[in-house]
Design a protein around this motif. Structure first.
Motif, short mmCIF file in Angstrom:
data_model
loop_
_atom_site.label_atom_id
_atom_site.label_comp_id
_atom_site.label_asym_id
_atom_site.label_seq_id
_atom_site.Cartn_x
_atom_site.Cartn_y
_atom_site.Cartn_z
N THR A 126 0.82 -1.22 0.00
CA THR A 126 0.00 0.00 0.00
C THR A 126 0.85 1.27 0.00
N SER A 127 2.14 1.12 0.26
CA SER A 127 3.02 2.30 0.29
C SER A 127 3.58 2.64 -1.08
N CYS A 128 4.03 1.60 -1.81
CA CYS A 128 4.65 1.85 -3.12
C CYS A 128 4.02 1.04 -4.25
N GLN A 129 3.00 0.21 -3.96
CA GLN A 129 2.29 -0.61 -4.94
C GLN A 129 3.16 -1.70 -5.57
N PHE A 130 4.29 -1.99 -4.97
CA PHE A 130 5.16 -3.05 -5.50
C PHE A 130 4.62 -4.42 -5.02
N THR A 155 8.54 -1.56 3.80
CA THR A 155 7.43 -1.39 4.75
C THR A 155 6.96 -2.78 5.20
N LYS A 156 6.69 -2.92 6.50
CA LYS A 156 6.25 -4.20 7.04
C LYS A 156 4.78 -4.14 7.44
N PHE A 157 4.06 -5.21 7.12
CA PHE A 157 2.64 -5.31 7.44
C PHE A 157 2.37 -6.57 8.24
N SER A 158 1.42 -6.46 9.17
CA SER A 158 0.96 -7.65 9.88
C SER A 158 0.08 -8.47 8.94
N GLY A 162 -3.26 -6.67 9.09
CA GLY A 162 -2.87 -5.72 8.05
C GLY A 162 -2.21 -4.46 8.55
N ASP A 163 -2.08 -4.29 9.86
CA ASP A 163 -1.49 -3.07 10.40
C ASP A 163 -0.06 -2.86 9.89
N VAL A 164 0.30 -1.59 9.70
CA VAL A 164 1.65 -1.24 9.27
C VAL A 164 2.56 -1.27 10.49
N LYS A 165 3.57 -2.12 10.48
CA LYS A 165 4.49 -2.26 11.60
C LYS A 165 5.73 -1.38 11.45
N ASP A 166 6.11 -1.09 10.21
CA ASP A 166 7.28 -0.24 9.96
C ASP A 166 7.08 0.42 8.59
N SER A 186 0.43 9.16 4.86
CA SER A 186 -0.02 8.39 6.02
C SER A 186 0.03 6.90 5.69
N PRO A 187 0.50 6.08 6.62
CA PRO A 187 0.54 4.63 6.38
C PRO A 187 -0.87 4.09 6.13
N VAL A 188 -0.99 3.16 5.21
CA VAL A 188 -2.26 2.52 4.88
C VAL A 188 -2.13 1.03 5.14
N ALA A 189 -3.04 0.51 5.94
CA ALA A 189 -2.99 -0.92 6.28
C ALA A 189 -3.20 -1.79 5.04
N ALA A 190 -2.60 -2.96 5.08
CA ALA A 190 -2.80 -3.92 3.98
C ALA A 190 -4.14 -4.64 4.16
N ASN A 191 -4.70 -5.10 3.08
CA ASN A 191 -5.94 -5.88 3.14
C ASN A 191 -5.60 -7.35 3.40
#
Length: 210
Positions: A126-130, A155-158, A162-166, A186-191
């Motif tokens: 969700t940060s860079c769409q990679f 960027t790290k996601f749970s 989906g929470d952004v951890k870093d 702003s950080p956006v959580a992953a789905n």
């Protein structure tokens, strides 16, 4: 007084026996015809799969095993009846510790197995769409929380919620550039998506919030 000769008596007896024999033959033919018609009717009912169909028999047939197999198939089919759950893979498709790419309705997802638990997350960061199909997965602490790291921006996601951890940590040259660009974002959580495996080994994902 009239006399009846012995030849006349013998002839009458022969005629009577012949008549009885013909009647018996005719009766036997009628019974055979009736049985044939009844057997033909039963075969037609059996061929049509009617209730009169006899149970399967033969060498190696096991009625208990057949009944258990029928129950297992009915239980497996129940999974398909539950709204929202979509089968995406089989048990043998997953290798623990290796990310699995899943495509559903032209959307990409990453699936990861850890023990008896299976996690599914939207493939694009969700940060860079990679794409994160090759993202590094790590276990957090002693629990069942896993994180996946974007190979590009780090960027790290749970994978649990989906929470952004870093968020864009700037821990490399390219990551520093991306992090600088994203400083005001702003950080956006992953789905992430509920995932489970049925008793028959089918893997289902409930795709919500796509």
């Amino acid at each position: 007084m009239a006399f009846i000769s012995s030849s006349t008596v013998l002839n009458s007896h022969s005629l009577l026996c012949s008549s009885l024999t013909q009647d018996l033959h005719g009766f036997s033919r009628n019974i055979a015809t009736s049985n044939s018609i009844r057997e033909s009717s039963q075969l037609q009912v059996w061929a049509a799969g009617g209730k009169s169909m006899p149970p399967r028999q033969g060498r190696g047939y096991n009625s208990r095993k057949a009944a258990a197999e029928g129950i297992r198939k009915r239980m497996s089919n129940r999974d398909l009846d539950q709204a929202g759950w979509v089968q995406v893979a089989e048990k043998g498709d997953l290798i623990e510790g290796k990310n699995k790419a899943i495509i559903h309705e032209n959307n990409g997802y990453v699936m990861v197995q850890r023990g008896s638990l299976i996690y599914t997350v939207k493939a694009n960061c969700t940060s860079c769409q990679f794409p994160m199909i090759d993202g590094k997965v790590e276990v957090v602490g002693e629990g069942d929380d896993l994180t996946i790291e974007c190979p590009l921006c780090h960027t790290k996601f749970s994978m649990v919620d989906g929470d952004v951890k870093d968020f864009c940590p700037k821990d490399g040259a390219l990551q520093w550039v991306i992090g600088t660009i994203k400083e005001r974002a702003s950080p956006v959580a992953a789905n992430v998506y509920p995932t489970r495996m049925s008793n028959s080994g089918r893997i289902y994902v409930k795709f919500i919030g796509i």
